[in-house]
Design an enzyme around this catalytic site. Structure first.
Site, mmCIF file in Angstrom:
data_model
loop_
_atom_site.group_PDB
_atom_site.id
_atom_site.type_symbol
_atom_site.label_atom_id
_atom_site.label_comp_id
_atom_site.label_asym_id
_atom_site.label_seq_id
_atom_site.Cartn_x
_atom_site.Cartn_y
_atom_site.Cartn_z
ATOM 1 N N ASP A 179 35.673 31.374 49.851
ATOM 2 C CA ASP A 179 36.083 32.374 50.372
ATOM 3 C C ASP A 179 36.872 33.358 49.103
ATOM 4 O O ASP A 179 37.842 32.238 48.452
ATOM 5 C CB ASP A 179 37.071 32.507 51.546
ATOM 6 C CG ASP A 179 38.255 32.088 51.352
ATOM 7 O OD1 ASP A 179 38.427 31.148 51.579
ATOM 8 O OD2 ASP A 179 39.573 32.759 52.308
ATOM 9 N N GLU A 194 39.300 30.413 53.993
ATOM 10 C CA GLU A 194 40.697 29.716 53.824
ATOM 11 C C GLU A 194 41.979 30.453 54.158
ATOM 12 O O GLU A 194 42.811 29.820 54.346
ATOM 13 C CB GLU A 194 40.808 28.549 53.069
ATOM 14 C CG GLU A 194 41.286 27.700 52.961
ATOM 15 C CD GLU A 194 42.931 27.936 52.653
ATOM 16 O OE1 GLU A 194 44.190 28.287 53.241
ATOM 17 O OE2 GLU A 194 42.891 28.977 51.154
HETATM 18 NI NI NI Z 1 43.365 27.604 47.797
#
Ligand code: NI
Length: 405
Positions: free
Chosen positions: A91, A149
């Site tokens: 991401d 994340e």
């Molecule tokens: Ni990172």
């Protein structure tokens, strides 16, 4: 060097040559990802692009794990002997890119400013080589491409809940992250506690507003806040064990009175960073008691909410030692460093509380070329030659972990 010449080289040199041979393609993949970043939980196109790359490599996978997550395996000889998992996140962040590069972000306000493009490209390069070398190692490589994340509750948590660590259950897991504090070609490891648990804290101190010239007729929430902000640091200096890393920071205060108006309430937002799960719960309690106590003692009230984020990240000492030595063997003693602890957070931590894990760093700076910007900044970039080392290193470390010696 021809393919037959590569055949007869020792494994380490063979991997290095293969990483070099694949380098341009990995750079192209990274540039594609960099130009097409997507925010956490919205990485639909990125996930599809990764599956197209996996099709090209010719490995089996399942997608839609815990959202846009993807997982699969490459089986070596004796595939049931050991399973090593490799994880990359994919991401991007809500940042407007300021780099003037041909592969600049094409999605306004979204940028790969934490190197997740490089992590994903590196893992794809690693899988390409491991798939070609599957007759040279025993056991199974399990790959995990993970979304989200950067945002609570974290893609790692959702993928684990969706069974990514089952069938087959990995014996170990490793992940690598870009690191602008080291030059390209350098690596860093740290055994034990490495990154912090991160919790968000939201407080409202409620008083009673009024004319600032007649404070005796008010309950001043600003003064409550001032006492609290001073006292809260005493939790760190007087209550936390000096050897137990703790940070409490408040980054936002809103109290909308005026020069002559005391407001009814003040809002605060902050973060709590710790490296010990028991202490983490304890300091949450102490914070609540302190905030309530100070507010009550001054005639006010307190509303407090703590959003628990990622746990602290622990690197398994045995796995990390093995990787540290293997990394030196691959790239030389001078290029492998012991890292300091970081109070930043990373959702790889969730895996580290499930199975033996190691999260390590690869250097991506090139100071001579001015590639030194920090993570999460609009000018973050990497020296792309680092990708041949991140690919070669991950391949080598995986094979070393799978060998039982
Ligand atoms: Ni990172």
């Amino acid at each position: 060097m021809s393919e037959t010449e590569i055949e007869v080289l020792p494994l380490k040199s063979k991997i290095a040559k293969m990483a070099l041979a694949n380098h341009q393609e990995i750079v192209d993949i990274r540039r594609y990802l960099h130009a097409h970043p997507e925010l956490s939980f919205k990485e639909k196109n990125t996930a599809e692009y990764i599956t197209r790359c996996l099709d090209k490599i010719g490995v089996q996978y399942k997608s839609g794990i815990g959202g846009y997550g993807i997982t699969g395996t490459i089986k070596g000889k004796d595939p049931d002997s050991l399973v090593v998992a490799l994880r990359a996140d994919f991401d991007a962040l809500p940042i407007t890119e300021l780099n003037n590069i041909e592969y600049r972000s094409q999605n306004d306000g979204v940028m790969h400013a934490c190197g997740h493009d490089a992590h994903t490209a590196s893992l794809l390069g690693t899988l390409r080589i491991l798939n070609q070398l599957k007759n040279e190692f025993s056991g199974t490589v399990k790959f995990i491409f993970q979304p989200a994340e950067e945002k609570f509750p974290g893609g790692a948590k959702l993928m684990i809940e969706d069974g990514v660590l089952e069938d087959p259950r990995p014996d170990m897991i490793i992940g690598q992250h870009v690191y602008p504090d080291l030059e390209a070609g350098q690596f860093g490891f740290r055994p034990g506690k490495y990154m912090a648990a991160a919790d968000e804290i939201y407080i409202t101190f409620v008083g009673e507003g009024g004319h600032a010239a007649m404070p005796n007729k008010t309950i001043d929430p600003l003064l409550i806040t001032a006492h609290f902000l001073t006292a809260v640091q005493q939790l760190v200096s007087r209550n936390a064990d000096p050897f137990n890393e703790t940070v409490v920071s408040f980054g936002k205060i809103i109290g909308e009175g005026a020069t002559n108006v005391i407001p009814d309430f003040v809002k605060l937002e902050g973060t709590i960073r710790t490296m010990n799960e028991e202490w983490r719960d304890e300091i949450h309690d102490k914070l609540r008691r302190l905030a309530n106590g100070i507010a009550a003692s001054m005639g006010g009230m307190c509303e407090l909410e703590i959003n628990k984020g990622y746990p602290y990240l622990k690197n398994d000492p045995r796995v990390t030692k093995k990787l540290f030595d293997a990394a030196k063997e691959y790239i030389g003693n001078d290029a492998v460093h012991e890292l300091p602890m970081r109070m930043g957070a990373e959702d790889f931590a969730y895996y580290s509380h499930e199975i033996p894990a190691c999260f390590y760093r690869f250097g991506t700076a090139n100071a001579a070329e001015g590639i030194i910007s920090g993570l999460h900044t609009p000018t973050f970039n990497i020296e792309e030659t680092s990708l041949k080392d991140s690919v070669g290193m991950m391949t080598w470390l995986t094979i070393k972990l799978l060998s039982k010696d």
